[in-house]
Design a protein around this motif. Sequence first.
Motif: not given
Lengths: 344, 344
Positions: B319-339
């Motif tokens: 399930d993890l291998a076929s999901s996009h969870y790492r991209d989602e994590i990266l996107a939120n980490l980027a939002r944290i940095r921008e903030g």
Amino acid sequence: MAKGTILSIDAMGGDAAPGVVVDGLAALLADRADISVLLHGNEPVLAPLVAAQKALAGRCQIIHSDTVITSDMKPSQALRRGKGSSMWNAVEAVKNGEAGAAVSAGNTGALMAISMLILRKMEGVHRPAMTALWPTLRGRTVVLDVGANLEADAAQLVTFAIMGEAYARAALGIAKPTIGILNIGSEEMKGHDEVREAHEWLRAAKLDIDYRGFVEGDDISKGAVDVVVTDGFTGNVALKAGEGVARMLGSRMREALTASLMTKIGAALAMAGLKTLRSQMDPSNVNGGVLLGLGGVSVKSHGGTDARGFARACELAADLASSHYRDEILANLARIREGGLAAE
Amino acid sequence: MAKGTILSIDAMGGDAAPGVVVDGLAALLADRADISVLLHGNEPVLAPLVAAQKALAGRCQIIHSDTVITSDMKPSQALRRGKGSSMWNAVEAVKNGEAGAAVSAGNTGALMAISMLILRKMEGVHRPAMTALWPTLRGRTVVLDVGANLEADAAQLVTFAIMGEAYARAALGIAKPTIGILNIGSEEMKGHDEVREAHEWLRAAKLDIDYRGFVEGDDISKGAVDVVVTDGFTGNVALKAGEGVARMLGSRMREALTASLMTKIGAALAMAGLKTLRSQMDPSNVNGGVLLGLGGVSVKSHGGTDARGFARACELAADLASSHYRDEILANLARIREGGLAAE
């Protein structure tokens, strides 16, 4: 008043006060001829309740108080506005030597703050610790601190170990309680600095206690040791996490046993066993938290307890009042200081 | 090899390896036509086991390795001497893009160390966190960190929240998981500095997550939130304390239901309900710990699991291998940095 142990009771604290309080005291005093009671609270409310209980006749003195500490009061408010309340007066009677121990089912933070203010800390104890009695496969285990402090340094953990040991002897009747420090199991990074340092101290110190080393979270319910030492944050989370699991399993079990006619019949036949289980797991069987490290005994009963649970908390208070646990703590704290390990 | 998700399996890790591993894979592949397997371990031992399983025919490639990471090896030893072992090779296949995820039931510390070395940390993540799936009244809740780190500062707790949120979506299929930070309930001293600071950050940050505030230990089993965030010490203690309570209650229940002939008959009649209960509480139903924050998926199965439990861990990995969870994590980490809230 009769001789023996005198308990000072806050009649107005707890979800079902004062009814549950008076019922619990009646059950207790019917069993224990050595206990008598100072009952603090609203006299007009309490008088008929007490009069209705034969077991309390001549052994329960009502002491009127006008005010009550409510469950939503913050500790600081309780300290400012609590003087003259039933809880305050209950604790003050211990300070004044009129009673051997105080018991309240009221606001936990307020009771801690008021007890600390009135009873003061024992010599050598900087941070009192809150205890819990955790049901295990072998009986009960003392866990402390379960929330009086957020953090604990090594010296405080050592003090908790000493206090928990004396408490386990007084409360559980274990002659030589075993002690462990709560830690996590991963190799090569055995715990925080605080935990490792406390471990070394307890190994090196010439204390008259049976320190067994580190234990992990699952060792608590196994009863691997009689006393589990940890900081107040970790202890509080562990205790509540365990309570949560027990409640969830209880609820799942009810669902499972009432799922069909057949399981209902089975559950009815197995009722004797299930009742044993329920009584073993009944929180009222292990009710009573004690703030250790004060100049007097103050016991917190669970706010939602029934009469039997309240009686248990009172029995615990009486056991502590008639024990020498504070002298034992003082003796071990002195040994720590002599050993040059004192840091508090 | 078939198309779809390829899992890279350490066949030699765990108490009953490789038998339980091969049996688990056979059960999984019989159900899931989209999964195929790279099986790392001792070829002469594995070949007959694999040949005996129809479901594995043509979908399970054995890759020989001479050595094995033993359960008593320290992480540092595993890093020094582990190269070429079945566990090492299983993780390396993920790094090389030959497989979508690695699974091992072997030495936890070694798997964490080897995965960290080979897969490296994700950008923006300083401390990977270990997850657990905690059974609740409402389903399952992700708890992290349960032991990858001893401590966590506010920035790390925020990162754990972001990682846990994406993980809950991928692993539990919850579109918008709710998140809470584990704390204790006492008024006026709401938690450590770290916990309060992380709370303020998550409230202030413009993240695409559903942060609900503080939760307490007993909220975990209630399923109050889908993701519970805490430091590795507290999380590990809470998890093991909860497991200990569940085991104790299971053992007490067996005693209670076999205490007499009557309770035994009752238990037999209630068997359907009790079986449901057992399967709800079966650890193999929630098997699989994931070290989040790496450049690839590495799943730890419980070492003492049965074939069904191992299959569950593999399913989670797929399930993890076929999901996009790492991209989602990266996107939120980027939002944290921008903030401007980044601190790691």
